[in-house]
Design an enzyme around this catalytic site. Structure first.
Site: not given
Ligand code: AMP
Length: 283
Positions: A36-37, A61, A147-148, A150, A176, A187
């Site tokens: 996803g990232h 947060q 990412g959508q 969140d 993704v 997680r």
């Molecule tokens: P995080 O590391 O969880 O804070 O996420 C960092 C960025 O990656 C945020 O903009 C999330 O929305 C995005 N993100 C996390 N999981 C996914 C995913 N499965 N698909 C697309 N973007 C993601």
């Protein structure tokens, strides 16, 4: 690839890049990177000349009973992923670099931050808004990729950027998913094999609502009931919320009329998972 843990070093590199005409793409993350990232990084690569990724597990947060201390921090693996994905600069500060003293400034994005995640995680979006604003101030003028997955965070950040005239263009990117439908999340590593099977009720419930809407159901109470039934049958342990909201304002809808965002948060074992789907685009 440059790896920096100091604000000054990041500012210097990016100011130089911008003054030679290079456009900066920025992907803020908390690390434990997955596909996803990487999708955000690839989009940033395609649309800019230089890509920055931040890796920072933001204490502000997390609530007192949340997983801040246990959140995965595989920094070496993350750096290897960034390197392979063509990232130019990774900003991975220690807590003391971003919060040299406890901040007394708050950024409250009222309205869009109050329901759903905001209601279940008090102070969460204040912490998100503060750190994202600080990171934007370090990175400077850029396109920033979120990412959508969140969806509420994306709305909160977009509104903050708009209200504060920050020199940032926020770009939302699709969710993704793994082949079984579960949205990728840092997680997910907490889930045992059987918990993972139960977690699949989350995307299944969203799909059930999407299908019922496509079949003509317009009453959001009936759509929610169908989703909640799927979650219960699938064996999730707790439903924090399942809401059908306006994609812009995030206000709950009683009736489908145009597009709507279906958002849910559930607990499976000790793991909290969120997911969402945009429905009714056909009107
Ligand atoms: P995080 O590391 O969880 O804070 O996420 C960092 C960025 O990656 C945020 O903009 C999330 O929305 C995005 N993100 C996390 N999981 C996914 C995913 N499965 N698909 C697309 N973007 C993601």
């Amino acid at each position: 690839m440059i790896v920096a843990d100091r604000i000054d070093a990041v500012r210097k590199t990016l100011d130089e890049a911008r003054s030679s005409g290079r456009r900066v793409g920025f992907v803020p993350t908390m690390g434990a990177l997955h596909a996803g990232h990487v999708s955000l990084i690839e989009r940033a690569r395609a649309e800019n000349d230089l890509v920055v990724v931040s890796i920072f597990v933001n204490p502000a947060q997390f609530g007192p009973d949340e997983d801040f201390t246990t959140y995965p921090r595989p920094l070496d693996a993350d750096l290897a992923i960034c390197d392979r994905a063509g990232v130019d600069l990774v900003f991975a500060p220690g807590t003391e670099e971003l919060y040299s003293r406890p901040p007394v400034t708050r950024i409250v994005v009222s309205g869009v931050s109050e329901s759903m995640e905001g209601a279940h995680r008090p102070g969460h979006f204040d912490g998100v808004a503060l750190v994202v604003c600080k990171l934007f101030n370090v990175v400077g003028s850029c396109r920033a990729y979120f990412g959508q997955k969140d969806a509420q965070q994306l709305r909160v950040v977009s509104r903050m950027v708009d209200d504060l005239d920050l020199p940032v263009e926020v770009v939302g990117c699709p969710i993704v998913r793994d082949a079984d439908g579960l949205a990728l999340s840092s997680r997910n590593v907490y889930l045992s094999t059987t918990e993972r099977e139960r977690a699949l009720a989350l995307p299944r419930a969203l799909r059930a609502i999407e299908c019922a809407a496509r079949d003509g159901e317009r009453d959001t109470a009936a759509l929610r009931a169908a989703g909640l039934r799927t979650l219960e049958e699938g064996g999730v342990d707790e439903v924090d919320y399942l809401e059908i909201v306006d994609p812009e304002t995030l206000e709950a809808l009683t009736h489908l009329d145009g597009s709507a965002l279906v958002c849910a948060a559930v607990r499976v074992g000790r793991t909290r998972l969120i997911d969402n789907v945009l429905i009714g685009r056909e009107g």
